[in-house]
Design a protein around this motif. Structure first.
Motif, PDB file in Angstrom:
ATOM      1  N   VAL A 294     -40.338  15.193  20.825  1.00  0.00           N
ATOM      2  CA  VAL A 294     -39.486  14.001  20.938  1.00  0.00           C
ATOM      3  C   VAL A 294     -40.189  12.806  21.563  1.00  0.00           C
ATOM      4  N   TRP A 295     -41.471  12.935  21.844  1.00  0.00           N
ATOM      5  CA  TRP A 295     -42.177  11.805  22.438  1.00  0.00           C
ATOM      6  C   TRP A 295     -42.658  10.872  21.347  1.00  0.00           C
ATOM      7  N   ARG A 296     -42.530   9.589  21.568  1.00  0.00           N
ATOM      8  CA  ARG A 296     -42.844   8.621  20.522  1.00  0.00           C
ATOM      9  C   ARG A 296     -44.330   8.657  20.176  1.00  0.00           C
ATOM     10  N   ALA A 297     -44.603   8.306  18.950  1.00  0.00           N
ATOM     11  CA  ALA A 297     -45.975   8.345  18.459  1.00  0.00           C
ATOM     12  C   ALA A 297     -46.786   7.177  19.006  1.00  0.00           C
ATOM     13  N   ASN A 298     -48.040   7.433  19.267  1.00  0.00           N
ATOM     14  CA  ASN A 298     -48.980   6.360  19.576  1.00  0.00           C
ATOM     15  C   ASN A 298     -49.370   5.745  18.231  1.00  0.00           C
ATOM     16  N   LEU A 299     -48.716   4.655  17.872  1.00  0.00           N
ATOM     17  CA  LEU A 299     -48.878   4.087  16.536  1.00  0.00           C
ATOM     18  C   LEU A 299     -50.318   3.661  16.255  1.00  0.00           C
ATOM     19  N   GLU A 300     -50.989   3.175  17.274  1.00  0.00           N
ATOM     20  CA  GLU A 300     -52.374   2.758  17.077  1.00  0.00           C
ATOM     21  C   GLU A 300     -53.254   3.948  16.709  1.00  0.00           C
ATOM     22  N   GLU A 301     -53.092   5.060  17.434  1.00  0.00           N
ATOM     23  CA  GLU A 301     -53.883   6.249  17.139  1.00  0.00           C
ATOM     24  C   GLU A 301     -53.508   6.835  15.784  1.00  0.00           C
ATOM     25  N   HIS A 328     -35.853  19.911  13.614  1.00  0.00           N
ATOM     26  CA  HIS A 328     -36.221  20.473  14.914  1.00  0.00           C
ATOM     27  C   HIS A 328     -36.146  19.467  16.063  1.00  0.00           C
ATOM     28  N   VAL A 329     -35.638  18.262  15.791  1.00  0.00           N
ATOM     29  CA  VAL A 329     -35.478  17.263  16.855  1.00  0.00           C
ATOM     30  C   VAL A 329     -34.052  16.719  16.820  1.00  0.00           C
ATOM     31  N   GLY A 346     -40.016   6.142  25.945  1.00  0.00           N
ATOM     32  CA  GLY A 346     -41.055   7.024  25.440  1.00  0.00           C
ATOM     33  C   GLY A 346     -40.563   8.086  24.485  1.00  0.00           C
ATOM     34  N   LEU A 347     -39.248   8.057  24.177  1.00  0.00           N
ATOM     35  CA  LEU A 347     -38.678   9.082  23.304  1.00  0.00           C
ATOM     36  C   LEU A 347     -38.573   8.607  21.863  1.00  0.00           C
ATOM     37  N   SER A 348     -38.606   9.571  20.966  1.00  0.00           N
ATOM     38  CA  SER A 348     -38.435   9.288  19.540  1.00  0.00           C
ATOM     39  C   SER A 348     -37.745  10.486  18.903  1.00  0.00           C
ATOM     40  N   PHE A 349     -36.455  10.316  18.562  1.00  0.00           N
ATOM     41  CA  PHE A 349     -35.709  11.371  17.889  1.00  0.00           C
ATOM     42  C   PHE A 349     -35.830  11.147  16.376  1.00  0.00           C
ATOM     43  N   ALA A 350     -35.013  11.808  15.587  1.00  0.00           N
ATOM     44  CA  ALA A 350     -35.175  11.763  14.131  1.00  0.00           C
ATOM     45  C   ALA A 350     -35.137  10.336  13.589  1.00  0.00           C
ATOM     46  N   ASP A 351     -34.123   9.570  13.975  1.00  0.00           N
ATOM     47  CA  ASP A 351     -34.007   8.205  13.445  1.00  0.00           C
ATOM     48  C   ASP A 351     -35.197   7.348  13.851  1.00  0.00           C
ATOM     49  N   TRP A 511     -29.310  17.295  21.085  1.00  0.00           N
ATOM     50  CA  TRP A 511     -29.016  18.610  20.519  1.00  0.00           C
ATOM     51  C   TRP A 511     -29.873  18.910  19.296  1.00  0.00           C
ATOM     52  N   VAL A 512     -30.273  20.178  19.162  1.00  0.00           N
ATOM     53  CA  VAL A 512     -30.935  20.657  17.943  1.00  0.00           C
ATOM     54  C   VAL A 512     -30.322  22.003  17.568  1.00  0.00           C
ATOM     55  N   GLN A 513     -30.351  22.320  16.282  1.00  0.00           N
ATOM     56  CA  GLN A 513     -29.786  23.574  15.799  1.00  0.00           C
ATOM     57  C   GLN A 513     -30.714  24.731  16.121  1.00  0.00           C
ATOM     58  N   SER A 514     -30.118  25.827  16.611  1.00  0.00           N
ATOM     59  CA  SER A 514     -30.871  27.050  16.870  1.00  0.00           C
ATOM     60  C   SER A 514     -30.553  28.098  15.809  1.00  0.00           C
ATOM     61  N   TYR A 515     -29.298  28.465  15.693  1.00  0.00           N
ATOM     62  CA  TYR A 515     -28.868  29.336  14.599  1.00  0.00           C
ATOM     63  C   TYR A 515     -27.403  29.038  14.301  1.00  0.00           C
ATOM     64  N   GLY A 516     -27.037  29.092  13.015  1.00  0.00           N
ATOM     65  CA  GLY A 516     -25.644  28.825  12.669  1.00  0.00           C
ATOM     66  C   GLY A 516     -25.170  27.538  13.301  1.00  0.00           C
TER      67      GLY A 516
END
Length: 763
Positions: A294-301, A328-329, A346-351, A511-516
């Motif tokens: 969930v940590w945001r990408a280093n866009l430069e790298e 998974h996120v 510093g976070l980055s979820f799916a959106d 939240w993320v899905q684990s099972y069912g």
């Protein structure tokens, strides 16, 4: 103009506020109809697609949505339904679909296990005597839906035949080629119908190729994809891998498909690309943004890596995408209101990851100046996060000074068990449960009221204590031998410790899905981990004060806390694992000081974290065993250390399980129909063990004879003196009436089996 495309591999199913989970559970509880369930989940699915379209993703995945599990969806597509569900052919109806996943009164659920090295669980296909046929082209339905309702010419997502068969059970290795030949024309039919409907791109997920596969499997794969290309020439197939570098790189990238999807976050795909190159006639789908953290990408790298990748392909033959499905996120960070703003930045979820994909695609197409502002913002927020990283010099010093002897208990098991037997004086085949007891709607709503400040700390503590006391009485009435306090004060087995240890932060909606329908909220580790004060002692001591029977202290182990958290990469993962172990060591000492002499340190994620690349296994298993032993090393000899593991292929980690040096382990075996016992037939295990005798993930109540059958199967291999009787996992998700009824049956089965064993011994 460049035609580099942005793409996504899959999107979270659960909805921003877990609307999907609530719809499923409302249906299972009989509160909404099947029609209402479909209406609600259709709305969630279409909203997911709209969001991806609005973000500007070029290739939007369709067909990745599921009512339960995408592997189960694949089984349903081909009418793969075990005989015990009385399926008579045709489209698999909703009730049968959920029965396979959850079980019904007269049929146990199918086995559930981890999806590669993730905390997501899939339903294992059972191919015994199966006669697969295409009973429902789900891919076609979802493709048409997106096109007709939203104007999205989607990229259909299908679980590939090789991965599906490799994950299945119920056939011999010698039958693999025959099964491939059986399934291939069915997949061809799916693809042909998609092509006829106008589909141009199809993503065929084959993550099994991130593991070490055989030459025979590789040969079968070549044959399958040659057939696909020959029979459906008008469609662009993406052979999609993820979670690691691919084995047999040269063979995989030369498969007869339009595109190859590789993970450039996990493993060393970039080195393989540099060493062996890439076919000039293929598209490279580069997984560049981490789909599992969930940590945001280093866009430069990331842009630098993409620029390197671009050197190996033609201008119009590159796709920018996440490293894996975003299943998974969490969905979005926009709902987070309470977390530290620096951490939030510093976070980055799916959106947010989709935004990163679009930015990187634009930067690659138009040059860095086109996304200069985005790169600058990302760099600033990452620097701010790095500056606030919570370092602890004493913890780092403690880790640096650790030795092998620091992870060894004072006496070997053979001597410890004598002292423990004398202390506890338990009967043959002792009974216990795994830890958690039902978290009823009242428990959850009361916790919510407390967190919102609507009730006082004292009122909440009294509520928790009332539940503990009531369940101690229930367990005594059921005549269970070793009791648990029930964990009513805990939201989740990892998040709870994340709220207490230094070095962690938690989210509100991560939240993320684990099972069912089961969702978890992994905590964030962005600092050195340490222990301040007792975490579990108060509730454990309160429970013990109401019974003469032993009550287990309940902890989550260092490997599981690490694997089920989102870990910042500032400190090496194995160092963090040791830090968690030292914190748990102090908690165990605090429990002992307060009279708790059985402590369970759960490690359900140990097998899950096993690297897909076999070359990395030894390092991981040695680090995991060391961390567990470090956590338990200072426990007194007559303190009995338990651990629990669930839903895994344990034959891969048997030596590591032994190396944990736990006095008692409990392992799931109910859904695998006793097959796990074969692992112990092939290996000598001298410590005590409970192979879960009934499935807690199903609402059905097992029969006494059914549980006795599981006990007898285990006793063919495991001596009665070593064997414990327990459910296969915690009971948090079950209703109270189900739990009491099932435990009553379990205790009765254990007593009958005990009497039989005593009679045998007295002959």
């Amino acid at each position: 103009m460049s035609t580099i495309k942005s793409s996504n591999l899959g999107y979270p199913r659960i909805g921003e506020n877990r609307e999907w989970k609530r719809a499923l559970e409302s249906f299972w509880n009989g509160n909404i109809s099947e029609e209402e369930l479909i209406e609600k989940t259709d709305e969630i699915r279409l909203n997911n697609l709209k969001k991806q379209k609005e973000q500007g993703i070029d290739l939007i995945p369709v067909g990745d949505f599921s009512l339960y599990d995408h592997v189960l969806d694949t089984s349903a597509t081909f009418g793969i339904v075990p005989e015990r569900y009385n399926y008579t052919g045709g489209k698999v109806d909703v009730d049968t679909y959920f029965a396979i996943a959850r079980g019904v009164d007269d049929a146990i659920a199918s086995e559930m296990t981890k999806w590669f090295n993730t905390n997501y669980h899939y339903i294992v296909p059972e191919l015994n005597n199966a006669k697969p046929t295409l009973v429902e082209n789900r891919a076609l339905y979802f493709y048409k839906e997106a096109k007709e309702k939203l104007g999205i010419d989607g990229k259909s997502v299908i679980l590939g035949p090789i991965t599906y068969l490799q994950l299945s059970k119920g056939y011999e290795d010698s039958e693999f080629d025959q099964l491939v030949d059986t399934f291939t024309p069915l997949y061809v039919q799916i693809l042909q119908e998609l092509a006829e409907a106008g589909a141009t791109w199809v993503q065929i997920d084959e993550p099994i190729f991130a593991t070490n596969i055989s030459e025979d499997v590789l040969a079968a794969t070549q044959k399958v994809y040659e057939t696909f290309t020959k029979e459906v020439p008008g469609i662009n197939l993406i052979f999609q891998t993820y979670f690691e570098k691919v084995s047999n790189y040269e063979a995989i990238v030369n498969l007869p498909v339009k595109a190859i999807g590789l993970d450039f976050v996990h493993g060393d795909s970039l080195e393989l690309l540099k060493t062996y190159g890439f076919p000039k006639d293929k598209v490279l789908a580069a997984g560049i943004v981490d789909g599992r953290n969930v940590w945001r990408a280093n866009l430069e790298e990331k842009l630098t890596v993409l620029e390197t990748i671009k050197q190996f392909v033609k201008e119009d033959q590159l796709i920018v995408q996440p490293s894996s499905s975003l299943l998974h996120v969490p969905v979005t960070k926009t709902l987070e209101q309470k977390i530290d703003p620096v951490i939030l930045g510093g976070l980055s979820f799916a959106d947010e990851k989709l935004q990163e994909i679009v930015i990187l695609t634009k930067g690659l197409q138009e040059g860095r100046t086109a996304v200069e502002a985005n790169i600058k913002q990302a760099t600033e927020e990452l620097n701010n996060l790095q500056a606030t990283y919570r370092s602890n010099d004493q913890v780092r010093k403690d880790i640096a000074n650790l030795t092998a002897e620091d992870a060894v208990r004072h006496l070997p098991f053979a001597e410890r068990i004598k002292l423990q037997d004398e202390r506890f004086n338990l009967p043959l085949l002792p009974t216990t449960s795994i830890g958690s007891l039902p978290q009823t709607p009242e428990v959850r709503s009361t916790r919510t009221k407390w967190r919102k400040g609507e009730i006082t700390d004292q009122q909440y503590e009294q509520f928790v204590n009332d539940n503990i006391k009531r369940w101690i009485e229930i367990q005594e009435e059921l005549d269970i031998d070793v009791l648990v306090h029930g964990e009513f004060e805990r939201n989740d087995m990892v998040e709870y410790f994340g709220e207490k240890f230094n070095g962690f932060s938690v989210t509100e909606y991560g939240w993320v899905q684990s099972y069912g329908s089961r969702c978890v909220k992994p905590p964030l580790i962005f600092g050195d981990v340490s222990w301040d004060k007792p975490i579990t002692v108060k509730e454990s001591v309160f429970a013990q004060s109401y019974t003469e029977r032993p009550v287990k202290g309940m902890l989550t182990g260092p490997v599981t806390i690490l694997n089920w958290s989102f870990v910042h990469d500032t400190t090496p993962r194995y160092d963090i694992m040791k830090q968690i172990a030292l914190a748990l060591q102090k908690e165990i000492e605090a429990l002992e000081e307060n009279g708790i002499k059985i402590v369970q340190v759960d490690e359900p994620a140990l097998r899950e974290g096993l690297p897909l690349d076999h070359a990395k296994w030894d390092e991981y298993l040695e680090a995991s065993a060391y961390a567990f032993r470090l956590a338990t090393a200072t426990a007194e000899a007559d303190t009995q250390i338990h651990t629990h593991m669930c839903y895994s292929n344990f034959e891969d980690i048997f030596d590591c399980i032994d190396a944990l040096d736990a006095d008692v382990i409990s392992i799931e075996t109910s859904r695998s129909h006793g097959e796990l016992v074969s692992t112990f037939e092939d290996n000598t295990y001298t410590k005590e063990i409970g192979l879960g005798v009934y499935d807690i993930h199903s609402p059905r109540i097992p029969a006494v004879e059914e549980i006795k059958q599981n006990i007898h199967r285990a006793l063919q291999t495991i001596p009665p003196k070593q064997f414990w009787v327990n459910p296969d996992c915690g009971l948090k998700t079950r209703k109270e009436d189900e739990t009491i009824a099932a435990l009553k049956v379990m205790v009765q089965a254990a007593k009958e089996a005990r009497e039989e064993q005593v009679a045998l011994q007295n002959k």
